[in-house]
Design an enzyme around this catalytic site. Structure first.
Site, short mmCIF file in Angstrom:
data_model
loop_
_atom_site.label_atom_id
_atom_site.label_comp_id
_atom_site.label_asym_id
_atom_site.label_seq_id
_atom_site.Cartn_x
_atom_site.Cartn_y
_atom_site.Cartn_z
N GLU A 280 -1.03 -9.33 -1.05
CA GLU A 280 -2.47 -9.47 -1.21
C GLU A 280 -2.87 -9.44 -2.69
O GLU A 280 -3.79 -10.17 -3.11
CB GLU A 280 -3.19 -8.37 -0.43
CG GLU A 280 -3.08 -8.58 1.07
CD GLU A 280 -3.62 -7.41 1.89
OE1 GLU A 280 -4.39 -7.67 2.83
OE2 GLU A 280 -3.29 -6.25 1.58
N ALA B 206 0.83 -1.20 0.00
CA ALA B 206 0.00 0.00 0.00
C ALA B 206 0.86 1.25 0.00
O ALA B 206 2.02 1.24 0.44
CB ALA B 206 -0.92 0.00 1.21
N GLY C 26 0.29 -5.18 0.74
CA GLY C 26 -0.69 -5.15 -0.34
C GLY C 26 -0.19 -5.84 -1.60
O GLY C 26 -0.99 -6.34 -2.40
N GLU D 226 2.83 -5.61 7.92
CA GLU D 226 2.03 -4.54 8.52
C GLU D 226 2.14 -4.50 10.04
O GLU D 226 2.07 -3.43 10.65
CB GLU D 226 0.55 -4.70 8.11
CG GLU D 226 0.26 -4.45 6.65
CD GLU D 226 0.33 -5.71 5.79
OE1 GLU D 226 -0.23 -5.70 4.69
OE2 GLU D 226 0.96 -6.71 6.24
#
Length: 255
Positions: free
Chosen positions: A109, A63, A106, A129
């Site tokens: 992901e 992210a 991310g 994270e």
């Protein structure tokens, strides 16, 4: 261009995330571009499989933290965020992640929403994270255990530690590991094999396999049966049967 496009083989679209200076961090703009390209690919009968990789030394480092700092919790409760991930996850055609380097947060992901993950032997995977007081919030806590099992997913998420490609393969996170030089060629080879099949039928097969991770076994078998019956309405399904009976190669038309 935040996402570069190539056509390396017939029926194959290769997409490269293109923010190498940010390790291909997933900004809103990058995801918006990716989704637009996938939407076009989904409606293009000439494309049978899509490969997703990263430019530079990362697949994606995750992210865009600057957006989180700026917007706080609003960056997560934004309904557009859920919609963006949903559109990638529900892309109908087969999607291959060719993980060339770091797949973090991310980025991990994003790889997990792909159907097949092929990794370079220098690739690194992590859900880091927890190190900044967070945890995966775009599907990682749900998809990672389905890929590697509860225990190892807990270990990755609660420690944030890096996992190399060899361990990722052993744990079932990736389907195969190749040298960095061979990564794209191997991904194109697999994608070409998929694209040579019926583009009308492969989405049914994809949805049937996905049901195994979304439904209890009895319901999944019923969904498989429903999709099989539905696929019989396609020209390609019947062409495949006729070709087998006539001992010839099928000529699929994608409908």
């Amino acid at each position: 261009m935040l996402v570069l496009q190539e056509r390396p083989a017939e029926g194959v679209l290769l997409l490269r995330l293109n923010r190498p200076e940010k390790l291909n961090a997933l900004s809103k703009e990058l995801l918006k571009d990716l989704i637009a390209i996938l939407a076009d690919a989904e409606s293009d009968p000439a494309i049978g499989c899509v490969i997703l990789t990263g430019n530079g030394r990362a697949f994606s480092a995750g992210a865009d933290i600057s957006d989180m700092l700026l917007r706080g919790v609003e960056s997560y409760v934004d309904p557009d965020r859920l919609d963006r991930w949903h559109k990638i996850e529900t892309f109908a055609k087969p999607l291959i992640a060719a993980v060339n380097g770091f797949a973090l947060g991310g980025g991990l992901e994003l790889a997990l929403v792909c159907d097949i993950i092929i990794a370079s032997d220098v690739a690194k995977f992590a859900a880091p994270e927890i190190k900044i007081g967070s945890f995966p919030g775009d599907g990682g806590t749900q998809r990672l255990p389905r890929a590697v099992g509860r225990s190892f997913a807990m270990q990755m998420i609660l420690t944030g530690e890096m996992v190399d490609a060899a361990v990722a393969e052993r744990k079932g996170l990736v389907s195969e590991v190749v040298s960095p030089e061979a990564l794209i060629a191997r991904a194109v080879e697999v994608a070409s094999s998929i694209a040579a099949r019926s583009v009308a039928i492969t989405p049914y097969a994809k949805r049937a396999v996905q049901a195994a991770f979304e439904l209890p076994l009895a319901e999944g078998i019923l969904e498989e049966r429903r999709l099989t019956v539905e696929a019989f309405a396609t020209e390609d399904r019947m062409e495949g049967l006729r070709a087998f009976a006539e001992k010839r190669a099928p000529v699929f038309k994608g409908r």
